[in-house]
Structure formats: structure tokens, C-alpha cells
Design an enzyme around this catalytic site. Structure first.
Site, mmCIF file in Angstrom:
data_model
loop_
_atom_site.group_PDB
_atom_site.id
_atom_site.type_symbol
_atom_site.label_atom_id
_atom_site.label_comp_id
_atom_site.label_asym_id
_atom_site.label_seq_id
_atom_site.Cartn_x
_atom_site.Cartn_y
_atom_site.Cartn_z
ATOM 1 N N LYS A 137 79.286 88.288 74.046
ATOM 2 C CA LYS A 137 78.631 86.961 74.105
ATOM 3 C C LYS A 137 77.757 86.859 72.868
ATOM 4 O O LYS A 137 76.646 87.360 72.823
ATOM 5 C CB LYS A 137 77.789 86.864 75.373
ATOM 6 C CG LYS A 137 77.574 85.462 75.918
ATOM 7 C CD LYS A 137 77.052 84.424 74.930
ATOM 8 C CE LYS A 137 75.563 84.446 74.773
ATOM 9 N NZ LYS A 137 75.086 83.504 73.730
ATOM 10 N N GLU A 197 67.824 96.406 72.929
ATOM 11 C CA GLU A 197 67.363 96.588 71.545
ATOM 12 C C GLU A 197 66.577 95.324 71.198
ATOM 13 O O GLU A 197 67.161 94.261 71.014
ATOM 14 C CB GLU A 197 68.564 96.754 70.602
ATOM 15 C CG GLU A 197 69.375 98.013 70.839
ATOM 16 C CD GLU A 197 68.615 99.286 70.537
ATOM 17 O OE1 GLU A 197 67.677 99.251 69.716
ATOM 18 O OE2 GLU A 197 68.947 100.323 71.135
ATOM 19 N N CYS A 237 65.212 93.081 62.729
ATOM 20 C CA CYS A 237 64.344 93.663 63.771
ATOM 21 C C CYS A 237 63.420 94.735 63.195
ATOM 22 O O CYS A 237 62.264 94.819 63.559
ATOM 23 C CB CYS A 237 65.190 94.226 64.896
ATOM 24 S SG CYS A 237 66.432 95.400 64.350
ATOM 25 N N GLU A 273 55.903 89.163 66.266
ATOM 26 C CA GLU A 273 57.085 89.217 65.403
ATOM 27 C C GLU A 273 57.353 87.815 64.862
ATOM 28 O O GLU A 273 57.647 86.897 65.622
ATOM 29 C CB GLU A 273 58.289 89.712 66.206
ATOM 30 C CG GLU A 273 59.495 89.943 65.332
ATOM 31 C CD GLU A 273 60.737 90.339 66.123
ATOM 32 O OE1 GLU A 273 61.028 89.690 67.141
ATOM 33 O OE2 GLU A 273 61.419 91.283 65.693
HETATM 34 P P1 NAD Z 1 67.395 85.753 71.503
HETATM 35 O O1 NAD Z 1 66.755 86.641 72.521
HETATM 36 O O2 NAD Z 1 66.968 84.346 71.447
HETATM 37 O O3 NAD Z 1 68.981 85.717 71.727
HETATM 38 C C1 NAD Z 1 69.762 86.890 71.747
HETATM 39 C C2 NAD Z 1 71.014 86.633 72.576
HETATM 40 O O4 NAD Z 1 70.637 86.403 73.924
HETATM 41 C C3 NAD Z 1 71.822 85.413 72.153
HETATM 42 O O5 NAD Z 1 73.192 85.700 72.277
HETATM 43 C C4 NAD Z 1 71.403 84.370 73.173
HETATM 44 O O6 NAD Z 1 72.382 83.382 73.371
HETATM 45 C C5 NAD Z 1 71.240 85.226 74.413
HETATM 46 N N1 NAD Z 1 70.350 84.666 75.440
HETATM 47 C C6 NAD Z 1 69.346 83.774 75.272
HETATM 48 N N2 NAD Z 1 68.776 83.508 76.460
HETATM 49 C C7 NAD Z 1 69.402 84.267 77.378
HETATM 50 C C8 NAD Z 1 69.263 84.452 78.783
HETATM 51 N N3 NAD Z 1 68.343 83.804 79.483
HETATM 52 N N4 NAD Z 1 70.078 85.325 79.419
HETATM 53 C C9 NAD Z 1 70.978 86.022 78.717
HETATM 54 N N5 NAD Z 1 71.191 85.879 77.394
HETATM 55 C C10 NAD Z 1 70.403 85.013 76.730
HETATM 56 O O7 NAD Z 1 67.214 86.503 70.106
HETATM 57 P P2 NAD Z 1 67.641 85.960 68.673
HETATM 58 O O8 NAD Z 1 66.671 84.911 68.272
HETATM 59 O O9 NAD Z 1 69.101 85.641 68.647
HETATM 60 O O10 NAD Z 1 67.458 87.272 67.775
HETATM 61 C C11 NAD Z 1 66.257 87.625 67.184
HETATM 62 C C12 NAD Z 1 65.575 88.732 67.969
HETATM 63 O O11 NAD Z 1 66.446 89.847 68.088
HETATM 64 C C13 NAD Z 1 64.342 89.282 67.291
HETATM 65 O O12 NAD Z 1 63.336 89.470 68.247
HETATM 66 C C14 NAD Z 1 64.794 90.627 66.741
HETATM 67 O O13 NAD Z 1 63.781 91.574 66.540
HETATM 68 C C15 NAD Z 1 65.742 91.053 67.797
HETATM 69 N N6 NAD Z 1 66.665 92.060 67.268
HETATM 70 C C16 NAD Z 1 66.551 93.366 67.679
HETATM 71 C C17 NAD Z 1 67.391 94.338 67.133
HETATM 72 C C18 NAD Z 1 67.288 95.800 67.529
HETATM 73 O O14 NAD Z 1 68.193 96.551 67.209
HETATM 74 N N7 NAD Z 1 66.219 96.226 68.185
HETATM 75 C C19 NAD Z 1 68.334 93.962 66.183
HETATM 76 C C20 NAD Z 1 68.402 92.625 65.790
HETATM 77 C C21 NAD Z 1 67.578 91.673 66.351
#
Ligand code: NAD
Length: 485
Positions: free
Chosen positions: A177, A253, A287, A387
Site C-alpha cells: 500500500k 519505522e 527520516c 520533525e
Molecule cells: P504518513 O504517516 O502520513 O503516511 C505513511 C503511509 O501511511 C502512507 O502510505 C499513508 O497512505 C498511510 N496511512 C495514512 N494514514 C493511515 C491510517 N490511518 N492507517 C493506515 N495507513 C495510513 O507518513 P508520510 O508523510 O508518507 O511519510 C513521512 C514520515 O515517514 C516521516 O515522519 C518520516 O520520518 C517517516 N519515515 C520513517 C522512515 C524510517 O525508516 N524510520 C523512513 C521514511 C520515512
């Protein structure tokens, strides 16, 4: 220059399908607002179908028991990606905005990850133990079943492959997804498995659509055995609550606010360019971006001046230009959020450089922000704690080692850190005291498929990559054998 619109479908049980909703989502290039393509805006019926078919494939094919097949399949995926790398890198830049050289780097890491886990597929070892003269224990590592992989938009190719490769190597079926901002690149990667006979139908599925609907169903549906989520800490926390009802296994993550600690004896010629790169890579949308520099007071001015020069040298622009160092942020929403933090920073502390949206010429249609540095940032301030996910670096000053460690550990995050010193004892001592899943010494941002990665505190749960990353996607079973003497 766009040659063709990408129109993608869901891939369920080996077949390309349009969503039952009949709706699509549009991807825009964040550098110029031009439409890149359309993907399926799936609904509940689509994801339920994918879950049913993935479960069926897991239970009724030899995928989970045939490690050679899994190894060959992953290796072929790597090879297909290598062949199409340039075309896919271009799409990654168009949909995400990142510089083309970074897109190539991301895809190289995908290829490397697939190859590594292709090898690991044949090494999912358990253990055995003699328990008595008539009893023997086998500690078996089994695949779990259906793994739902929810990924973000910032490194959309690698962060999907980083989880799919070990989950598949361990013998699971996966449902991918992708983030709604970058579905096209994710589907393109799945297109590469078409024709690889070693992947049984239904073992790899992709369903694009809104996270709140599709991700939610994956998290609560009892036929999805594991959720692997990479994304924002707030979303991760809400997933944990929803998964609790079924006691579902989670691999998380999440976000970071990673520090680089510079002691007085650090090699500044080496450190300063790396500090700038680690803060502004992916326009800070990474991240483990090094978003805080914690610097000894004796070298503070020199370091700030050095990073300022590096930041002002960065060529910001459309990612398709080979010379671009930093692209736009992903969306208007992200742009607004980052600029709000810049305003907070201007009120809280001293602005060294940047702090504004870039405008004029090619910048007018995109979401470009100047590389930004704030100095003397207090640990309790919002720009030190939250962040930002944009090109904003916070500099903090320390007097002694204890204070440096306390500042480094002074947020709710614990994803990564850097320690810069020529004193080996100090480097190891500090590395052990910093609460972060990865600590780099005299370097930053060195990642390998074979080394574990993950977060302390609110940066996550579990580990990705390496042996632990593979074992995240297994269950441990004790099989006890009683025999006659
Ligand atoms: P996000 O949490 O908004 O979305 C991530 C994913 O979750 C997307 O596919 C989104 O559609 C889905 N999603 C959103 N709401 C959901 C719900 N209620 N239930 C299930 N799935 C849902 O994050 P983003 O804005 O896409 O990414 C940025 C974030 O990701 C930052 O906080 C960054 O630090 C983190 N990140 C962490 C790592 C790591 O390895 N630790 C790597 C990359 C990014």
C-alpha cells in the site's frame, strides 16, 4: 519534459485490475505542478479481494517452503530493475521531485536490497537443542502469512522494497500500500515481476488508495498477519491502537530528529560537507536526515559558517537537471508546514540562512524552499523537538561531553546520530550512550541491506534490514521431539 502519462492499475492475484470504485488519484510533479499520471483510488472491496487472494496464495502454493524458488524470484526482480533503472529513476524524480542522481541512488539501493535478500531466502535458519537424553527441541523460523506493507512517499521505492524483500525472502505473501503521493513509482516496481514465473500469483499484490481506508482495513483485517508500516510517528501510534484489538504483529519505522555531535577535535574538512548533505538530502524529507548539529562551543562559529557556505552552494531546482542538488518538497501542504516552522524558528532563535520559499522563474510553479539554518536552538524549542521534514537544520551548542549526550537524547525520537571526534574512546563511549538505532562515527548516512536499522523511543518498533530485519517476518516455533533411548 513528460513523454507520456502513466496510468496504473492494482495488481491482485497476478492480474492487473481497475478499482471497483471506478475512481483514480492524480500524481503531480512537485517541481512544476504538471500531471505525471493516474493510479487507482481503491476502495474496501479491492483491498478485501487482495487480502483473500494473498492468503490463498500463501496457503496453497509452495512459496513458503521453496527457498530456492524465492531466491530465484527476488534475484530476477533485481535484474529486471537493473535493466529498467534509468526509465524508473526518471519517473521517481517526476513523481517525488527528488534530484535524478538521488533517484538513481535510491534504485541502486533497491537492487542491492533485493539481491541481499535473494541470498538470505536460502538462509532462514532455526536452531536445535538437546534437552535431555530422550528429548530434542527444534526452534523453527516460519513465515507468518500475509504481510501488509504501508510505505511513505519520501523514498517510495526503497522503503517499499526494504520491507517487501525480507518479507518475501522469509516466505510470506505481501500486499503493498504505497503513499497516495507516490503510487505510480511503486506500481512500476511491481510491474517488473510480471513474467517472473517463480512468483506464484497472489504472492505480491499492490493496492493504491487512501491510507485511512486501505491502510485501516489492512490493520484491522484478521487475515493480515503482520503490518509493516513506515511513516509518521502519529500515524504509527494510531495504527498500534487499531492493531491492538487483534494483537497484530507490527513493525514500525517512524520519524526522527537525528543529531550530529561535533567535538572540538573533529575533522571539520570532512565533517562540514557531510553535515550539510545529511541535513538537506531529499530537501530534508528523510527520516534520518541529520536535522540537528550539536557542536562544541570552541568550534561553533567555524562550523556554522562552514555549513552556511555549503547550504548556499546547493543548486536547488527541477530534479531532472543533472546538476540539481535539492528538489522541491513534496506538496503545497508540506511547503506550508515547513514555512510555518521557519516562522517559529525566526521568533525563537537566530536565523543563519534561508527561511523562505523560493520564487521567480522555474520556482513559481513548484514547492521550493531555501536550505535553512537556525543557530543557538534551545532543546525545549519546537524546531529542536518536532520533525519538520523539510530543509531546516537546527544548531545547538555544548560545553562538555555530558551536555552533548543530554542534548542528543533530549527529544522523543531515537532513529540515528553521528559522532565526530578523533578520540576513539570518546567516540565509542558517546555512541553507546546515545539512544539511537544507528550511530555513525566520523561519517553519516551509510546504509547497507546487511546492517539493521530502526528506532529507539518514538522512532519505531523492531528492526529492518539485516538478519533481524528478515526475522521480523518470521514466527518462532518450538517443535519438541520425545524419543526412546
Ligand atoms: P504518513 O504517516 O502520513 O503516511 C505513511 C503511509 O501511511 C502512507 O502510505 C499513508 O497512505 C498511510 N496511512 C495514512 N494514514 C493511515 C491510517 N490511518 N492507517 C493506515 N495507513 C495510513 O507518513 P508520510 O508523510 O508518507 O511519510 C513521512 C514520515 O515517514 C516521516 O515522519 C518520516 O520520518 C517517516 N519515515 C520513517 C522512515 C524510517 O525508516 N524510520 C523512513 C521514511 C520515512
Amino acid at each position: 519534459m513528460l513523454t507520456k502519462l502513466e496510468i496504473t492499475k492494482n495488481f491482485i492475484n497476478g492480474t492487473w485490475k481497475e478499482s471497483e470504485t471506478g475512481e483514480t488519484m492524480t500524481s503531480f510533479n512537485p517541481a512544476d505542478g504538471v500531471i505525471v499520471g493516474e493510479s487507482q483510488k481503491s476502495g474496501l472491496a479491492d483491498i478485501k479481494l487482495a487480502i483473500r487472494d494473498a492468503k490463498n496464495a500463501f496457503e496453497n502454493t509452495d512459496w513458503r517452503s521453496n527457498s530456492t524458488r524465492r531466491s530465484d524470484a527476488l534475484m530476477q526482480w533485481a535484474s529486471n530493475l537493473k535493466e529498467k533503472k534509468e526509465e524508473i529513476a526518471r519517473l521517481l524524480t517526476l513523481e517525488n521531485g527528488k534530484p535524478i542522481k538521488e533517484a538513481r541512488m535510491e534504485l541502486n539501493a533497491c537492487i542491492d536490497t533485493l539481491k541481499y535478500f535473494a541470498g538470505m531466502a536460502r538462509s532462514v535458519f532455526g536452531r536445535s537443542i538437546n534437552l535431555s537424553s530422550t528429548s530434542y527441541g527444534i526452534i523453527d523460523k516460519e513465515p507468518i502469512g500475509v504481510v501488509g506493507i504501508i510505505s511513505p512517499w519520501n523514498w517510495p521505492a526503497l522503503l517499499m522494497i526494504r520491507e517487501a524483500a525480507p518479507a518475501l525472502a522469509a516466505g510470506n505473501a505481501v500486499i503493498l500500500k504505497p503513499a497516495s503521493r507516490t503510487p505510480l513509482i511503486s506500481v512500476k516496481l511491481v510491474e517488473l515481476i510480471e513474467g517472473i514465473a517463480d512468483f506464484p500469483s497472489g504472492i505480491v499484490n499492490i493496492v493504491t488508495g487512501p491510507g485511512r481506508l486501505i491502510g485501516d482495513e489492512m490493520t484491522t483485517n484478521p487475515d493480515v498477519d503482520v503490518i509493516s508500516f513506515t511513516g509518521d510517528t502519529t500515524t504509527g501510534k494510531s495504527l498500534m491502537k487499531k492493531a491492538a484489538d487483534k494483537v497484530k504483529k507490527l513493525a514500525l519505522e517512524l520519524g526522527g530528529k537525528s543529531p550530529n555531535i561535533l567535538f572540538a577535535d573533529a575533522d571539520l574538512n570532512k565533517a562540514i560537507p557531510i553535515l550539510a548533505k545529511s541535513a538537506f538530502i531529499s530537501a530534508g524529507q528523510m527520516c534520518f536526515a541529520g536535522t540537528r548539529v550539536i557542536v562544541h562551543e570552541s568550534i561553533h562559529e567555524e562550523v556554522v559558517e562552514g555549513i552556511r557556505k555549503e547550504a548556499e552552494k546547493l543548486k536547488v531546482g527541477n530534479g531532472l537537471n543533472e546538476s540539481t542538488d535539492m528538489g522541491p518538497v513534496i506538496s503545497e501542504e508540506q511547503l506550508k508546514k515547513v514555512l510555518e516552522y521557519c516562522e517559529i524558528g525566526k521568533q525563537e532563535t537566530k536565523l543563519v540562512t534561508g527561511g523562505n520559499r523560493l520564487t521567480g522563474g522555474e520556482f513559481d510553479n513548484g514547492f521550493f524552499i531555501e536550505p535553512t539554518i537556525f543557530d543557538y536552538v534551545q532543546i525545549e524549542s519546537r524546531i529542536a523537538q518536532e520533525e519538520i521534514f523539510g530543509p531546516v537544520l537546527a544548531v545547538q551548542v555544548f560545553k562538555d561531553e555530558d551536555e552533548a549526550i543530554s542534548l542528543a537524547n533530549g527529544t522523543n525520537f531515537g532513529l540515528a546520530a553521528g559522532v565526530w571526534t578523533k578520540d576513539v574512546s570518546r567516540a565509542v563511549r558517546v555512541a553507546k550512550k546515545v539512544k539511537a538505532g544507528t550511530v555513525w562515527i566520523n561519517t553519516y548516512n551509510k546504509n547497507y541491506p546487511q546492517t539493521e536499522f530502526g528506532g529507539y523511543k518514538e522512532s519505531g518498533l523492531g528492526r529492518t534490514r539485516g538478519i533481524d530485519g528478515l526475522l521480523e517476518y518470521t514466527e518462532t516455533k518450538h517443535i519438541n521431539i520425545e524419543f526412546d533411548e
